[in-house]
Design an enzyme around this catalytic site. Structure first.
Site, mmCIF file in Angstrom:
data_model
loop_
_atom_site.group_PDB
_atom_site.id
_atom_site.type_symbol
_atom_site.label_atom_id
_atom_site.label_comp_id
_atom_site.label_asym_id
_atom_site.label_seq_id
_atom_site.Cartn_x
_atom_site.Cartn_y
_atom_site.Cartn_z
ATOM 1 N N SER A 36 13.956 -9.535 -82.533
ATOM 2 C CA SER A 36 15.269 -10.049 -83.282
ATOM 3 C C SER A 36 15.978 -10.714 -81.841
ATOM 4 O O SER A 36 16.440 -9.857 -81.102
ATOM 5 C CB SER A 36 16.123 -9.074 -83.913
ATOM 6 O OG SER A 36 15.368 -8.558 -84.873
ATOM 7 N N HIS A 67 14.142 -14.587 -86.665
ATOM 8 C CA HIS A 67 12.781 -14.761 -86.502
ATOM 9 C C HIS A 67 12.264 -16.082 -86.834
ATOM 10 O O HIS A 67 12.170 -16.171 -87.988
ATOM 11 C CB HIS A 67 11.968 -13.734 -87.131
ATOM 12 C CG HIS A 67 12.423 -12.120 -86.529
ATOM 13 N ND1 HIS A 67 11.582 -11.626 -85.812
ATOM 14 C CD2 HIS A 67 13.261 -11.259 -86.566
ATOM 15 C CE1 HIS A 67 11.981 -10.322 -85.279
ATOM 16 N NE2 HIS A 67 13.038 -10.275 -85.958
ATOM 17 N N HIS A 89 8.319 -7.627 -90.848
ATOM 18 C CA HIS A 89 8.755 -5.973 -90.815
ATOM 19 C C HIS A 89 8.440 -5.463 -92.312
ATOM 20 O O HIS A 89 8.365 -6.268 -93.254
ATOM 21 C CB HIS A 89 10.333 -6.086 -90.874
ATOM 22 C CG HIS A 89 10.867 -6.831 -89.639
ATOM 23 N ND1 HIS A 89 11.100 -7.985 -89.376
ATOM 24 C CD2 HIS A 89 11.234 -6.191 -88.551
ATOM 25 C CE1 HIS A 89 11.549 -8.203 -88.340
ATOM 26 N NE2 HIS A 89 11.790 -7.160 -87.575
ATOM 27 N N TYR A 91 10.286 -3.947 -94.071
ATOM 28 C CA TYR A 91 11.232 -3.891 -95.203
ATOM 29 C C TYR A 91 11.558 -5.366 -95.991
ATOM 30 O O TYR A 91 11.892 -5.437 -96.831
ATOM 31 C CB TYR A 91 12.994 -3.743 -94.601
ATOM 32 C CG TYR A 91 13.136 -4.919 -93.332
ATOM 33 C CD1 TYR A 91 13.351 -6.102 -93.692
ATOM 34 C CD2 TYR A 91 13.246 -4.363 -92.163
ATOM 35 C CE1 TYR A 91 14.013 -6.924 -92.698
ATOM 36 C CE2 TYR A 91 13.678 -5.199 -91.172
ATOM 37 C CZ TYR A 91 13.966 -6.504 -91.330
ATOM 38 O OH TYR A 91 14.411 -7.405 -90.599
ATOM 39 N N GLU A 92 10.456 -6.358 -95.169
ATOM 40 C CA GLU A 92 10.378 -7.371 -95.944
ATOM 41 C C GLU A 92 9.583 -7.459 -96.967
ATOM 42 O O GLU A 92 9.492 -8.242 -97.833
ATOM 43 C CB GLU A 92 9.797 -8.714 -94.999
ATOM 44 C CG GLU A 92 11.098 -8.905 -93.893
ATOM 45 C CD GLU A 92 10.180 -9.936 -92.774
ATOM 46 O OE1 GLU A 92 10.302 -11.042 -93.088
ATOM 47 O OE2 GLU A 92 9.963 -9.367 -91.754
ATOM 48 N N ALA A 119 14.866 -5.324 -80.656
ATOM 49 C CA ALA A 119 16.371 -5.079 -80.523
ATOM 50 C C ALA A 119 16.323 -3.833 -81.316
ATOM 51 O O ALA A 119 15.511 -3.074 -82.022
ATOM 52 C CB ALA A 119 17.127 -5.938 -81.337
ATOM 53 N N MET A 219 13.336 -0.847 -86.190
ATOM 54 C CA MET A 219 12.883 -1.316 -87.740
ATOM 55 C C MET A 219 11.317 -2.100 -87.245
ATOM 56 O O MET A 219 10.914 -2.719 -88.185
ATOM 57 C CB MET A 219 13.579 -2.191 -88.679
ATOM 58 C CG MET A 219 14.956 -1.362 -88.907
ATOM 59 S SD MET A 219 16.156 -2.470 -89.936
ATOM 60 C CE MET A 219 17.534 -1.563 -89.729
ATOM 61 N N SER A 220 10.712 -1.934 -86.266
ATOM 62 C CA SER A 220 9.594 -2.685 -85.976
ATOM 63 C C SER A 220 8.762 -2.342 -84.911
ATOM 64 O O SER A 220 8.621 -0.963 -84.704
ATOM 65 C CB SER A 220 9.856 -4.134 -85.328
ATOM 66 O OG SER A 220 10.656 -3.856 -84.104
ATOM 67 N N ASN A 243 23.244 -2.403 -79.832
ATOM 68 C CA ASN A 243 24.235 -1.336 -80.315
ATOM 69 C C ASN A 243 24.026 0.182 -80.032
ATOM 70 O O ASN A 243 22.891 0.417 -80.075
ATOM 71 C CB ASN A 243 24.326 -1.801 -82.095
ATOM 72 C CG ASN A 243 23.361 -1.270 -82.517
ATOM 73 O OD1 ASN A 243 22.362 -2.258 -82.607
ATOM 74 N ND2 ASN A 243 23.188 -0.176 -83.317
ATOM 75 N N HIS A 257 25.803 -9.279 -85.299
ATOM 76 C CA HIS A 257 26.127 -8.480 -84.043
ATOM 77 C C HIS A 257 24.967 -8.135 -83.313
ATOM 78 O O HIS A 257 24.867 -8.153 -81.984
ATOM 79 C CB HIS A 257 27.101 -7.309 -84.437
ATOM 80 C CG HIS A 257 27.553 -6.524 -83.289
ATOM 81 N ND1 HIS A 257 28.727 -7.003 -82.614
ATOM 82 C CD2 HIS A 257 27.280 -5.251 -82.360
ATOM 83 C CE1 HIS A 257 29.099 -6.049 -81.707
ATOM 84 N NE2 HIS A 257 28.102 -5.155 -81.562
HETATM 85 N N1 HPA Z 1 19.089 0.639 -86.150
HETATM 86 C C1 HPA Z 1 17.721 0.259 -86.858
HETATM 87 N N2 HPA Z 1 17.321 -1.073 -86.013
HETATM 88 C C2 HPA Z 1 18.094 -1.608 -85.283
HETATM 89 C C3 HPA Z 1 19.179 -0.992 -84.546
HETATM 90 C C4 HPA Z 1 20.045 0.237 -85.010
HETATM 91 O O1 HPA Z 1 20.934 0.614 -84.797
HETATM 92 N N3 HPA Z 1 19.732 -2.131 -83.862
HETATM 93 C C5 HPA Z 1 18.888 -2.996 -83.593
HETATM 94 N N4 HPA Z 1 17.894 -2.953 -84.510
#
Ligand code: HPA
Length: 280
Positions: A36, A67, A89, A91-92, A119, A219-220, A243, A257
């Site tokens: 991402s 993506h 992913h 979740y898709e 990410a 998530m990947s 983050n 973000h």
């Molecule tokens: N959680 C899950 N997946 C993520 C996060 C997160 O805080 N940041 C970027 N991808």
């Protein structure tokens, strides 16, 4: 998955490769999966050829923000590289096997080495916005494994060792490159934990993951790393920490973000990969 479906898998990989070889004849030696916000990494490739996934038979289409859904083939430091600009992913709504079609396709194109980027949210104290984490190991909390079902024997063995999914040699090489190019950048090594998403985690889940030994959450990547290891590829993984994970800051978590912050890491990840390819 029965034998018939395995034949379908082999045929699908073959057809996907054929679609590419009709456009360019290159055998690649390195595959890169872009996470991402990190799609700009493909811009660094020289003599680029871009093929949308929609032109590659059987390639699952990416629906996640950030993506793009393109294969970019080109050269980095004179080495032939294929980049998946966009991944799919769990979740898709994709199956575990769909999640790794792209990884198997890169292997089919000739890639022996795989760079996985993503990410992630930082759990460990020093992993906060705009830092990087070299993935030393992972924890699979997705509840799925792409190798459940009949084993594709032509790709790898049924049972295989997972003690060094992320190549020690490549991790050491990344450290070497980093001390040369950005001695002041805080770069850590750690454990990546994959959850299904799409909801971000609760603070209680993050506390639980920390207790389990996770340093970052995303998530990947884990299905891809499992499939790559199964095929004997040498894997390198790197997380751009976009983050602080849930409950560790006052920030409200949202995709925009996350993407914006992850994008800040693209130039340095390019430099790391180029530096590593020079030393391979
Ligand atoms: N959680 C899950 N997946 C993520 C996060 C997160 O805080 N940041 C970027 N991808």
């Amino acid at each position: 998955m029965n034998t018939f479906k395995l034949d379908t898998l082999y045929a699908s990989l073959h057809e996907a490769k054929e679609a590419v070889t009709k456009i360019c004849l290159t055998e690649v030696s390195v595959g890169i999966i872009l996470g991402s916000g990190l799609s700009a990494i493909a811009d660094a490739l020289e003599d680029q050829i871009t093929i949308p996934y929609s032109d590659i038979p059987h390639m699952p289409q990416s629906t996640a923000p950030g993506h793009e859904g393109k294969l970019v083939i080109g050269k980095l430091n004179n080495i032939s590289v294929a980049c998946l600009q966009g991944r799919v992913h769990y979740y898709e709504g994709y199956s575990a096997q769909d999640l790794v079609f792209g990884t198997r396709f890169l292997h089919e194109l000739g890639a022996k080495t795989l760079f996985i980027t993503n990410a992630a949210g930082g759990i460990r104290e020093n992993l906060r916005e705009a830092s990087l984490m070299i993935i030393d190991d992972h924890i699979n909390m997705l509840g799925i494994n792409p190798l459940i079902g009949a084993n594709p024997d032509k790709l790898g063995e049924r049972f295989f060792d997972m003690q060094e999914v992320y190549s020690k040699k490549l991790r050491a090489l990344a450290d070497e490159v980093l001390t040369e190019i950005t001695p002041s950048l805080p770069v850590s090594h750690g454990v990546y934990l994959a959850t299904s998403g799409p909801s971000f985690e609760t603070p209680a889940e993050i506390r639980a993951f920390a207790a389990l030994g996770a340093d970052a959450v995303g998530m990947s990547s884990v299905p891809e790393a499992i499939a790559a290891k199964h095929m004997g590829m040498e894997v390198f993984g790197i997380s751009m920490i976009s983050n602080a994970a849930a409950g560790l800051s006052d920030e409200v978590l949202n995709a925009e973000h996350t993407l914006n912050n992850a994008a800040l890491g693209a130039p340095i990840i390019v430099d790391i990969i180029i530096g590593m390819l020079k030393k391979l």
